[in-house]
Each structure stands twice: as structure tokens, then as C-alpha cells.
Design an enzyme around this catalytic site. Structure first.
Site, short mmCIF file in Angstrom:
data_model
loop_
_atom_site.label_atom_id
_atom_site.label_comp_id
_atom_site.label_asym_id
_atom_site.label_seq_id
_atom_site.Cartn_x
_atom_site.Cartn_y
_atom_site.Cartn_z
N LYS A 189 0.84 -1.20 0.00
CA LYS A 189 0.00 0.00 0.00
C LYS A 189 0.87 1.25 0.00
CE LYS A 189 -0.16 -0.22 5.04
NZ LYS A 189 -0.87 -0.79 6.19
N ARG A 241 -9.91 0.09 15.02
CA ARG A 241 -9.99 0.73 13.71
C ARG A 241 -10.95 -0.11 12.88
NH1 ARG A 241 -4.43 1.61 10.42
NH2 ARG A 241 -4.71 -0.62 10.17
N TYR A 264 13.06 31.87 2.66
CA TYR A 264 11.88 32.60 3.13
C TYR A 264 12.01 32.99 4.60
CZ TYR A 264 9.34 31.09 -1.06
OH TYR A 264 8.92 30.87 -2.35
C1 LIG Z 1 -0.04 -1.65 6.89
C2 LIG Z 1 -0.56 -2.92 7.43
C3 LIG Z 1 0.29 -4.01 7.69
C4 LIG Z 1 1.79 -3.95 7.56
O1 LIG Z 1 2.38 -3.51 8.76
P1 LIG Z 1 3.97 -3.43 8.91
O2 LIG Z 1 4.18 -2.96 10.30
O3 LIG Z 1 4.45 -2.46 7.89
O4 LIG Z 1 4.49 -4.80 8.66
C5 LIG Z 1 -0.29 -5.19 8.08
N1 LIG Z 1 -1.63 -5.29 8.24
C6 LIG Z 1 -2.46 -4.26 8.02
C7 LIG Z 1 -3.92 -4.45 8.21
C8 LIG Z 1 -1.96 -3.05 7.61
O5 LIG Z 1 -2.80 -2.02 7.40
#
Ligand SMILES: *Cc1c(COP(=O)(O)O)cnc(C)c1O
Length: 370
Positions: free
Chosen positions: A35, A133, A262
Site C-alpha cells: 500500500k 480501527r 523565506y
Molecule cells: C499496513 C498494514 C500491515 C503492515 O504492517 P507493517 O508494520 O508495515 O508490517 C499489516 N496489516 C495491516 C492491516 C496493515 O494495514
């Protein structure tokens, strides 16, 4: 040449992948979390490389990300970890994505749409065991499970939950979540859903909480060779995959009393040289690094002076006599024996490494090296 670019070390990615696989029992699936443009590394490049290493499952945050990934990997399993709104559901079918289901109304909508298309849609059910969540609260799971048989167009292939605190020294909360998850898995199986894929472990839990490997684990951060913070033990022999680089665009002599950027926040005390680097907050180099960041040039650290602007930063290179226009600049990465880790940048910004790399913007070109 772009103004700034991210260099991706595919050997380091393969190394981290091996490190993670060696912690798993044979047969445990790895879902690679790609992601947010693979945490800023470039989703398609990373996903292709992981596919070549044998990874078959990928996690994205949205239908849009999943659709982009599908075009590149026609045979991958793509799980959408994030929220999906009603007007995005068609994309699940079109790109053959697997949704994570966190509520009865959403499940009902998915079942209706699947029925209309004459499809059976695979889903993964999410339970909220304490993350607070996404996911069904565990106290409504029973009710959900009694409704599920009325949704014959959904195929419950997996169940998942997410740890809130697997990176903390104290694993009490993780234990509690694990117990709640284990109970939810049993309950779901007893309700008649066999659940091929059971997954809860993120990067930290893979190494710190191995009893939670189940049949699949989800790794993001550690695949990229990063640790959550500078203080987190760096004990897993991971290799950072990303370096962020640029080049000196201009060097100028400054005399005492002159000011930089700036707001004139930086005043020159002694005659020096200032290098202008074509990277700024529009690229994700946070403005909060104004007067606090540093870069590497010719193997030496050089401090960021004055305010960071949209497209440029200024660094003091008075102490680097050989500095010249066109020189390589490292914002994150190594030069000679010195390095600036994403963890170090996060420390200055009082944030976590995730945010630093995710912030690297679309204007920054991603290039692979072997
Ligand atoms: C982003 C995410 C992960 C990955 O977590 P890491 O700490 O980067 O390994 C795993 N599960 C969910 C549901 C996530 O949103």
C-alpha cells in the site's frame, strides 16, 4: 535526470524477503503489504520484484491501488486492507480484488452485487481485537455469523485482525489481542466456515510473536529493511531498500549578514558556500526539517539551512572544499562510511519511519538497481 530520485536496491529487497521467510514455518504464506506506493518505494517495481521472488499475495489500502496493481500482476491475490465505499464496489469485481469485510451492511451490499453479477466473491473477515480501527467488534461476531449463511454469494476464505502494539516492549496487549483473535477464529470455524487463510502478524509480530503466524503473515516495513523508529532494536540484519538522492543545482558564495530562504530565518555568520538542491516539501522532504535536516555530499554531512521551500533546499557546504554543481546529494542513504537512515529523519521529525518514506512524492522518480 530527474531533480531527485529514489534508488531501489532489489538485492536488499530479496535479502529482507529471505530474512522474513526464514522466520516462518514451511507453508506459511507471506502477504507483502505494498500500500501507499509500497511505502514510497514504488508499488509496481516492488510488486514485480516480489512476484519474481515467489510472493503471490499482496496487500493494498484501496480499490484504486488494487486496480493499478492488477494491471501489472494478472495472477496475484490482491487483498484490499482499507475501507471500501459503496461506489467502489464495482472495482472489486472488475479488478478481481479480495475485500476485507468489517461490517454486516457492507457484507450485505457485497453479497447483493455479487448476486447481480452471478459471482461468488471471496472475502476475508476482519475482527477488531483491540486495534480500534477496522473490523467487527468481537461482541457482534456471533450475530454476524448467524447472518452469513444468508449471503451465499460470499465465500469466507480468510479471517484477520491487526495488532495495535506489536512494536512495544510490553507484549501484554498483543497477548490479549491474540487470545481474542484465536477465540474468534474458533468460533467462525465452529459456525461452519473453514477459513483457509488466518492472519494477524505484521512485521514486528512475525519476529516478536511467532505463535501468531497462523497460515499467513502480512509484512510491510521489514520487507523494506526499515525499523519503526531509531530506538527500536536494529537486530534483524535487514537492509534498507531505498536511497533518496538528488544533485547540487547551484553553489553560491555568501558573506556575513546575508540571509537564506523565506523569512530570512538563517543569517550567514562567516563567509561560506551554500548549495541549492532541487528537492523540497512538494517532493515529501518535510518543511519541518528546516534548519534541522542534513544531507550527504562527497561523503560529508552538510546541514540544511533556512526554510525548506516547495522545490528547493539550501545546504551549507563551506566545509566541503571540493563541492561543485552536479555533485551527488544523498537525503536518505549512505555515502562512504556515513549514512542517514529514514529512521534518523523520523527521529528529527518526531515521527515514525513509515511516515518519512510514505511521504516521498510522485514527482520523485523510482529507479531500480541490482
Ligand atoms: C499496513 C498494514 C500491515 C503492515 O504492517 P507493517 O508494520 O508495515 O508490517 C499489516 N496489516 C495491516 C492491516 C496493515 O494495514
Amino acid at each position: 535526470m530527474p531533480n531527485s530520485w529514489v534508488q531501489i536496491d532489489l538485492e536488499a529487497l530479496a535479502w529482507n524477503h529471505r530474512r522474513i521467510m526464514s522466520a516462518l514455518r514451511p507453508g506459511t504464506q507471506l502477504l507483502a503489504v505494498v500500500k501507499a506506493n509500497a511505502y514510497g518505494h514504488g508499488m509496481l517495481m516492488i510488486a514485480h520484484a516480489l512476484w519474481d521472488l515467489g510472493v503471490r499475495w499482496f496487500g493494498v489500502a484501496s480499490v484504486a491501488e488494487g486496480t493499478e496493481l492488477r494491471a501489472a500482476l494478472p495472477d496475484a491475490k490482491i487483498l484490499v486492507l482499507g475501507c471500501i465505499l459503496e461506489d467502489e464496489i464495482h472495482g472489486i469485481f472488475e479488478a478481481d480484488l479480495i475485500p476485507v469485510v468489517s461490517s454486516l451492511p457492507f457484507a450485505t451490499r457485497l453479497n447483493d452485487k455479487a448476486q447481480r453479477r452471478g459471482r461468488k466473491l471471496p472475502i476475508h473477515l476482519k475482527v477488531d481485537t483491540g486495534m480500534g480501527r477496522l473490523g467487527l467488534q468481537v461482541d457482534v461476531l456471533d450475530e454476524f455469523l448467524t447472518q452469513l449463511p444468508r449471503m451465499p454469494h460470499l465465500g469466507v476464505e480468510g479471517i484477520l485482525s491487526h495488532f495495535s502494539s506489536a512494536d512495544q516492549d510490553d507484549l501484554t496487549a498483543t497477548h490479549e489481542q491474540w487470545q481474542a483473535f484465536d477465540a474468534a477464529v474458533q468460533k467462525t470455524r465452529e459456525a461452519g466456515f473453514p477459513l483457509r487463510w488466518v492472519h494477524v502478524a505484521n512485521s514486528n509480530a512475525i519476529f516478536r510473536f511467532p505463535q501468531a503466524h497462523c497460515t499467513m503473515v502480512r509484512a510491510g516495513l521489514f520487507l523494506y529493511g526499515l525499523y519503526p523508529t531509531k530506538d527500536h532494536p536494529h537486530d534483524l540484519e535487514l537492509k534498507p531498500v531505498l536511497e533518496w538522492k538528488s544533485r547540487v543545482g547551484l553553489i553560491k558564495e555568501f558573506t556575513p549578514g546575508q540571509t537564506v530562504s523565506y523569512g530570512r530565518a538563517h543569517t550567514i555568520r562567516e563567509a561560506t558556500k551554500i548549495a541549492v538542491i532541487p528537492v523540497g516539501y512538494a517532493d515529501g522532504y518535510s518543511r519541518a526539517l528546516s534548519g534541522r535536516g542534513k544531507v550527504l555530499m562527497r561523503g560529508e554531512f552538510a546541514p540544511v539551512v533556512g526554510r525548506i521551500t516547495m522545490d528547493h533546499i539550501m545546504v551549507d557546504v563551506g566545509h566541503i572544499s571540493s563541492a561543485k554543481e552536479g555533485d551527488d546529494v544523498t537525503l536518505i542513504g549512505a555515502q562512504g562510511t556515513r549514512h542517514i537512515r529514514a529512521e534518523d529523519v523520523a527521529d528529527v521529525l518526531e515521527t515514525i519511519t513509515y511516515e518519512v518514506v510514505c511521504a516521498i512524492g510522485p514527482r520523485v522518480e523510482r529507479k531500480a538497481i541490482r
